[in-house]
Design a protein around this motif. Structure first.
Motif, short mmCIF file in Angstrom:
data_model
loop_
_atom_site.label_atom_id
_atom_site.label_comp_id
_atom_site.label_asym_id
_atom_site.label_seq_id
_atom_site.Cartn_x
_atom_site.Cartn_y
_atom_site.Cartn_z
N VAL A 44 0.86 -1.20 0.00
CA VAL A 44 0.00 0.00 0.00
C VAL A 44 0.89 1.25 0.00
CG1 VAL A 44 -1.78 1.28 1.25
CG2 VAL A 44 -1.89 -1.23 1.13
N LYS A 46 0.00 4.44 -0.77
CA LYS A 46 -0.69 5.74 -0.66
C LYS A 46 0.16 6.75 0.09
CE LYS A 46 -3.12 4.53 3.58
NZ LYS A 46 -4.27 3.78 4.10
N ASN A 67 -5.27 4.62 -2.34
CA ASN A 67 -6.56 4.98 -1.73
C ASN A 67 -7.28 6.13 -2.40
OD1 ASN A 67 -5.51 3.41 0.50
ND2 ASN A 67 -7.24 4.32 1.61
N ILE A 89 -8.06 0.78 -3.24
CA ILE A 89 -8.56 0.26 -1.97
C ILE A 89 -9.29 1.32 -1.14
CG2 ILE A 89 -6.80 -1.57 -1.88
CD1 ILE A 89 -5.23 0.11 0.12
N MET A 171 -13.78 -7.81 1.05
CA MET A 171 -12.73 -7.05 1.73
C MET A 171 -13.31 -6.46 3.01
SD MET A 171 -11.81 -3.59 2.25
CE MET A 171 -10.88 -2.27 1.51
N ILE A 173 -12.17 -3.82 6.66
CA ILE A 173 -11.22 -3.06 7.50
C ILE A 173 -11.81 -3.03 8.91
CG2 ILE A 173 -9.96 -0.88 7.77
CD1 ILE A 173 -10.82 -0.11 4.92
N SER A 212 -0.91 -3.75 8.35
CA SER A 212 0.34 -3.90 9.11
C SER A 212 0.09 -4.38 10.55
CB SER A 212 1.12 -2.58 9.15
OG SER A 212 1.54 -2.24 7.85
N ARG A 227 -3.02 -6.25 2.84
CA ARG A 227 -2.73 -4.90 2.35
C ARG A 227 -1.81 -4.20 3.35
NH1 ARG A 227 -8.30 -5.33 3.02
NH2 ARG A 227 -8.01 -3.74 4.62
N ILE A 228 -0.52 -4.12 3.01
CA ILE A 228 0.48 -3.65 3.97
C ILE A 228 1.13 -2.35 3.49
CG2 ILE A 228 2.57 -4.25 5.23
CD1 ILE A 228 0.39 -6.25 5.83
N GLY A 229 1.00 -1.30 4.29
CA GLY A 229 1.63 -0.03 3.97
C GLY A 229 2.79 0.27 4.90
N THR A 230 2.45 0.66 6.14
CA THR A 230 3.43 1.13 7.11
C THR A 230 4.63 0.20 7.29
OG1 THR A 230 1.56 2.12 8.26
CG2 THR A 230 3.64 2.03 9.46
N ARG A 236 3.15 7.10 7.70
CA ARG A 236 2.69 8.14 6.79
C ARG A 236 2.54 9.45 7.53
NH1 ARG A 236 -0.02 3.51 5.29
NH2 ARG A 236 -1.63 3.94 6.82
#
Ligand SMILES: *Cc1c(COP(=O)(O)O)cnc(C)c1O
Length: 236
Positions: A44, A46, A67, A89, A171, A173, A212, A227-230, A236
């Motif tokens: 991810v 974003k 996003n 997403i 999906m 969250i 994450s 869905r992994i961002g951090t 962020r």
């Protein structure tokens, strides 16, 4: 360090985090008796710059999640020559469906017939169908995004009829929680919803769940895309 060295050390730090994340996913698959390689990593990206995506690409990551439609538009334009699978997403606003239909390979956050129908209608001619998941609101107090479990079967029945979309799965969250068992219970609700749809004749193969902070619980409950961002790109 000069600029170039800084760039290289940033790239290698990102590659290390990516490699560690993939290793952890494989460990979770083994711990929870999932087939090896059955959990795909969506990176991810974003709010992160294009050069972070290029760095991750350079170390073999090809699926990226965004996003915001405008940000997806700009990044897909900047990286038009790269072999990237783009996943949208974020919340899908009616006035942004054209961008998403043009740029994304997947949309995980379909939760209304109106926007789903627009995505199908606006999918460019000659493009492969858009792969979609329906976002389910499994703990109603957390967010206004997502369809309720009650309304899910009706929305699936409508979405599956749209010609330029392929309904792949669900999906969610969930409300963030540090409690593994609590997270697992929430993800189990999405898994059961998918199983119930498949028992009614659908052939859905995708559970997009886990970020994450909670991906091990999601993998324990059958996630096929996390869905992994951090954990990859930093805060962020
Ligand atoms: C931002 C975001 C993620 C990634 O979250 P991290 O906690 O940074 O891993 C995953 N899914 C959705 C829908 C997001 O908006």
């Amino acid at each position: 360090m000069n600029q170039q060295d800084k760039g290289l050390s940033h790239r290698s730090a990102l590659c290390d985090r990516l490699a560690r994340q993939i290793e952890t996913l494989r460990e979770c698959e083994s711990r929870y008796h999932r087939e090896s390689g059955s959990v795909a990593l969506l990176a991810v990206s974003k709010t992160k710059p294009v050069h972070d995506i290029q760095a991750a690409l350079h170390c073999g990551q090809t699926r990226f999640g965004e996003n915001y439609a405008q940000e997806l538009d700009a990044k897909a334009e900047a990286l038009a020559d790269a072999a990237i699978e783009w996943h949208f997403i974020g919340p899908i606003q009616s006035n942004k469906t054209r961008i998403i239909a043009a740029r994304a390979d997947w949309a995980h956050s379909v939760d209304r017939l109106k926007t789903a129908a627009r995505l199908s209608r606006q999918r460019p001619e000659g493009a492969a169908p858009l792969q979609v998941c329906i976002q389910v609101n499994i703990d109603a107090e957390n967010t206004k995004s997502g369809v309720s479990l009650d309304q899910l079967p009706a929305l699936c029945a409508e979405v599956v009829e749209l010609p330029n979309l392929v309904l792949r799965g669900l999906m969610c969250i969930p409300r963030p929680s540090p409690d593994f068992d609590q997270n697992r219970r929430q993800f189990a609700r999405l898994r059961k919803a998918l199983e119930s749809l498949n028992a009614q004749g659908y052939a859905l193969d995708t559970l997009s769940m886990g970020m994450s902070g909670d991906f091990p619980a999601a993998i324990a409950e059958g996630a096929t895309i996390v869905r992994i961002g951090t954990a990859i790109f930093g805060a962020r």
